[in-house]
Design a protein around this motif. Structure first.
Motif, PDB file in Angstrom:
ATOM      1  N   VAL A   2       0.849  -1.198   0.000  1.00  0.00           N
ATOM      2  CA  VAL A   2       0.000   0.000   0.000  1.00  0.00           C
ATOM      3  C   VAL A   2       0.879   1.241   0.000  1.00  0.00           C
ATOM      4  CG1 VAL A   2      -1.688   1.330   1.315  1.00  0.00           C
ATOM      5  CG2 VAL A   2      -1.941  -1.141   1.112  1.00  0.00           C
ATOM      6  N   THR A   3       0.702   2.058  -1.023  1.00  0.00           N
ATOM      7  CA  THR A   3       1.457   3.301  -1.184  1.00  0.00           C
ATOM      8  C   THR A   3       0.547   4.342  -1.833  1.00  0.00           C
ATOM      9  OG1 THR A   3       2.222   2.784  -3.422  1.00  0.00           O
ATOM     10  CG2 THR A   3       3.596   1.994  -1.580  1.00  0.00           C
ATOM     11  N   LYS A   4       1.079   5.531  -1.984  1.00  0.00           N
ATOM     12  CA  LYS A   4       0.343   6.541  -2.753  1.00  0.00           C
ATOM     13  C   LYS A   4       0.125   6.070  -4.190  1.00  0.00           C
ATOM     14  CE  LYS A   4       1.719  10.753  -0.272  1.00  0.00           C
ATOM     15  NZ  LYS A   4       2.258  12.125  -0.422  1.00  0.00           N
ATOM     16  N   ALA A   5       1.038   5.252  -4.704  1.00  0.00           N
ATOM     17  CA  ALA A   5       0.889   4.736  -6.067  1.00  0.00           C
ATOM     18  C   ALA A   5      -0.338   3.853  -6.202  1.00  0.00           C
ATOM     19  CB  ALA A   5       2.139   3.962  -6.476  1.00  0.00           C
ATOM     20  N   THR A   6      -0.546   2.960  -5.239  1.00  0.00           N
ATOM     21  CA  THR A   6      -1.717   2.081  -5.340  1.00  0.00           C
ATOM     22  C   THR A   6      -3.007   2.881  -5.199  1.00  0.00           C
ATOM     23  OG1 THR A   6      -1.575   1.551  -2.958  1.00  0.00           O
ATOM     24  CG2 THR A   6      -0.461   0.074  -4.488  1.00  0.00           C
ATOM     25  N   GLY A   7      -3.005   3.869  -4.304  1.00  0.00           N
ATOM     26  CA  GLY A   7      -4.189   4.712  -4.176  1.00  0.00           C
ATOM     27  C   GLY A   7      -4.449   5.509  -5.429  1.00  0.00           C
ATOM     28  N   LEU A   8      -3.394   6.064  -6.014  1.00  0.00           N
ATOM     29  CA  LEU A   8      -3.550   6.854  -7.227  1.00  0.00           C
ATOM     30  C   LEU A   8      -3.988   5.985  -8.403  1.00  0.00           C
ATOM     31  CD1 LEU A   8      -3.290   9.675  -8.353  1.00  0.00           C
ATOM     32  CD2 LEU A   8      -0.835   9.284  -8.679  1.00  0.00           C
ATOM     33  N   ALA A   9      -3.481   4.771  -8.467  1.00  0.00           N
ATOM     34  CA  ALA A   9      -3.901   3.852  -9.533  1.00  0.00           C
ATOM     35  C   ALA A   9      -5.387   3.529  -9.418  1.00  0.00           C
ATOM     36  CB  ALA A   9      -3.069   2.579  -9.484  1.00  0.00           C
ATOM     37  N   GLU A  10      -5.864   3.313  -8.197  1.00  0.00           N
ATOM     38  CA  GLU A  10      -7.280   3.011  -7.988  1.00  0.00           C
ATOM     39  C   GLU A  10      -8.171   4.188  -8.383  1.00  0.00           C
ATOM     40  OE1 GLU A  10      -7.657   1.933  -3.904  1.00  0.00           O
ATOM     41  OE2 GLU A  10      -6.650   0.004  -4.140  1.00  0.00           O
ATOM     42  N   VAL A  11      -7.787   5.382  -7.959  1.00  0.00           N
ATOM     43  CA  VAL A  11      -8.596   6.563  -8.275  1.00  0.00           C
ATOM     44  C   VAL A  11      -8.567   6.855  -9.770  1.00  0.00           C
ATOM     45  CG1 VAL A  11      -8.825   9.048  -7.903  1.00  0.00           C
ATOM     46  CG2 VAL A  11      -8.349   7.547  -5.977  1.00  0.00           C
ATOM     47  N   SER A  12      -7.397   6.722 -10.383  1.00  0.00           N
ATOM     48  CA  SER A  12      -7.292   6.953 -11.823  1.00  0.00           C
ATOM     49  C   SER A  12      -8.161   5.964 -12.596  1.00  0.00           C
ATOM     50  CB  SER A  12      -5.832   6.832 -12.276  1.00  0.00           C
ATOM     51  OG  SER A  12      -5.027   7.812 -11.663  1.00  0.00           O
ATOM     52  N   ALA A  13      -8.109   4.693 -12.196  1.00  0.00           N
ATOM     53  CA  ALA A  13      -8.912   3.674 -12.869  1.00  0.00           C
ATOM     54  C   ALA A  13     -10.405   3.969 -12.747  1.00  0.00           C
ATOM     55  CB  ALA A  13      -8.591   2.298 -12.300  1.00  0.00           C
ATOM     56  N   ALA A  14     -10.819   4.509 -11.610  1.00  0.00           N
ATOM     57  CA  ALA A  14     -12.225   4.866 -11.427  1.00  0.00           C
ATOM     58  C   ALA A  14     -12.662   5.947 -12.403  1.00  0.00           C
ATOM     59  CB  ALA A  14     -12.460   5.326  -9.990  1.00  0.00           C
ATOM     60  N   HIS A  15     -11.711   6.746 -12.870  1.00  0.00           N
ATOM     61  CA  HIS A  15     -11.992   7.770 -13.884  1.00  0.00           C
ATOM     62  C   HIS A  15     -11.741   7.249 -15.301  1.00  0.00           C
ATOM     63  CE1 HIS A  15     -12.731  11.303 -11.316  1.00  0.00           C
ATOM     64  NE2 HIS A  15     -11.790  10.835 -10.515  1.00  0.00           N
ATOM     65  N   GLY A  16     -11.387   5.984 -15.426  1.00  0.00           N
ATOM     66  CA  GLY A  16     -11.081   5.419 -16.730  1.00  0.00           C
ATOM     67  C   GLY A  16      -9.736   5.857 -17.272  1.00  0.00           C
ATOM     68  N   LEU A  17      -8.812   6.189 -16.396  1.00  0.00           N
ATOM     69  CA  LEU A  17      -7.516   6.729 -16.786  1.00  0.00           C
ATOM     70  C   LEU A  17      -6.378   5.845 -16.288  1.00  0.00           C
ATOM     71  CD1 LEU A  17      -8.231  10.464 -15.830  1.00  0.00           C
ATOM     72  CD2 LEU A  17      -8.457   9.400 -18.096  1.00  0.00           C
ATOM     73  N   GLY A  18      -5.194   6.076 -16.832  1.00  0.00           N
ATOM     74  CA  GLY A  18      -3.997   5.356 -16.411  1.00  0.00           C
ATOM     75  C   GLY A  18      -2.878   6.315 -16.084  1.00  0.00           C
ATOM     76  N   ALA A  19      -1.704   5.772 -15.779  1.00  0.00           N
ATOM     77  CA  ALA A  19      -0.570   6.590 -15.350  1.00  0.00           C
ATOM     78  C   ALA A  19      -0.162   7.622 -16.395  1.00  0.00           C
ATOM     79  CB  ALA A  19       0.615   5.685 -15.008  1.00  0.00           C
ATOM     80  N   GLY A  20      -0.310   7.291 -17.670  1.00  0.00           N
ATOM     81  CA  GLY A  20       0.078   8.208 -18.728  1.00  0.00           C
ATOM     82  C   GLY A  20      -0.796   9.438 -18.833  1.00  0.00           C
ATOM     83  N   ASP A  21      -1.905   9.450 -18.108  1.00  0.00           N
ATOM     84  CA  ASP A  21      -2.824  10.594 -18.112  1.00  0.00           C
ATOM     85  C   ASP A  21      -2.586  11.533 -16.934  1.00  0.00           C
ATOM     86  OD1 ASP A  21      -4.417   9.584 -20.355  1.00  0.00           O
ATOM     87  OD2 ASP A  21      -5.145   8.073 -18.938  1.00  0.00           O
ATOM     88  N   VAL A  22      -1.644  11.182 -16.060  1.00  0.00           N
ATOM     89  CA  VAL A  22      -1.538  11.830 -14.753  1.00  0.00           C
ATOM     90  C   VAL A  22      -0.297  12.719 -14.656  1.00  0.00           C
ATOM     91  CG1 VAL A  22      -1.265  11.409 -12.269  1.00  0.00           C
ATOM     92  CG2 VAL A  22      -2.767   9.931 -13.636  1.00  0.00           C
ATOM     93  N   VAL A  23      -0.476  13.896 -14.056  1.00  0.00           N
ATOM     94  CA  VAL A  23       0.657  14.668 -13.563  1.00  0.00           C
ATOM     95  C   VAL A  23       0.584  14.622 -12.045  1.00  0.00           C
ATOM     96  CG1 VAL A  23      -0.624  16.879 -13.719  1.00  0.00           C
ATOM     97  CG2 VAL A  23       1.878  16.878 -13.532  1.00  0.00           C
TER      98      VAL A  23
END
Length: 268
Positions: free
Chosen positions: A191-212
């Motif tokens: 569990v890290t900020k990465a896993t949390g950010l991945a979950e939230v991004s996925a809920a928006h239909g997005l991936g790491a390449g969409d994120v700053v």
């Protein structure tokens, strides 16, 4: 930076979005409002617990906060906990027992939901008398699942203590730090900020390449790696820890000089 534009903006709080006086500048507020008007979600990813989200809610109003280094996902509008990844009692007992054996002057506290419990000898630095904050014995604290275990030492250096904690934890949980003090932050394994950010991004239909993602301390490194390796922008503040600067794809100005706002303005 080419024509790349973020589809999700994520930021740490302390040392990043917040100035040294714990406020968000008018320039940063206006820049975030611009992107939100463009329907780009703004997500907070912080080591702070949910009870410390009132100030940022006043700035953003709505949205999602990833709290306790990824262990808790919070709806900012209602301050309702949406999900929690917990450390289990067996791990808590093992880790605290071994740390206490190796360094008897190690003191503990735990976060869960909107509650904070600490040993009587543990010295909290903030909100000592706030609602939800209370003293407890170590057996009481490790008897239930928690979002985050905090281990503090008043005499050892930060780096020496964090190294010791990581050695003791040894694959049972995740260890990070975000303080100048000898304070280790321990979350459930993986569990890290990465896993949390991945979950939230996925809920928006997005991936790491969409994120700053903006950050400044070692507890941001996992999120930096996830964003960077996925093709997004991992942006370090000029005031960031050396390890964070080394891991970044880009560097912006300091938190006190509106670094987040300046970088976002270049992406319009």
């Amino acid at each position: 930076m080419g024509d790349w534009r973020p589809r999700l903006i994520a930021s740490d709080m302390d040392g990043t979005l917040l100035r040294s006086d714990d406020t968000v500048s008018e320039r940063t507020r206006a820049e975030l409002a611009h992107w939100r008007a463009e329907r780009v979600p703004v997500v907070i990813a912080t080591g702070r617990p949910p009870r410390w989200m009132l100030g940022i809610r006043e700035v953003l109003g709505t949205g999602t906060a990833i709290c306790a280094n990824g262990a808790i996902t919070l709806d900012l509008a209602t301050l309702r906990v949406l999900g929690e990844h917990s450390l289990q009692p067996d791990v808590l007992r093992t880790v605290t027992g071994e740390l206490r054996r190796r360094q008897p002057d190690t003191w503990f506290a735990v976060e869960y939901g909107d509650q904070f419990r600490h040993e009587p000898v543990y010295q909290p630095r903030w909100d000592v008398d706030a609602p939800g904050v209370a003293e407890a014995t170590l057996p009481e604290m490790v008897a239930q699942p928690v979002a985050k275990l905090l281990a503090r030492h008043e005499r050892l250096s930060r780096d020496a203590f964090v190294e010791l904690v990581a050695e003791v934890v040894d694959g049972r949980a995740t260890v990070t730090h975000s303080s100048t003090d000898a304070l280790a932050e321990i979350s459930a394994l993986g569990v890290t900020k990465a896993t949390g950010l991945a979950e939230v991004s996925a809920a928006h239909g997005l991936g790491a390449g969409d994120v700053v993602f903006f950050g400044d301390m070692p507890n941001d490194l996992a999120a930096f790696a996830w964003v960077r390796d996925g093709g997004g922008h991992a942006v370090a503040m000029a005031n960031a820890h050396p390890d964070v600067l080394a891991a970044a794809t880009h560097v912006t100005d300091t938190n006190d000089a509106d670094g987040v706002a300046k970088y976002l303005a270049q992406l319009r």
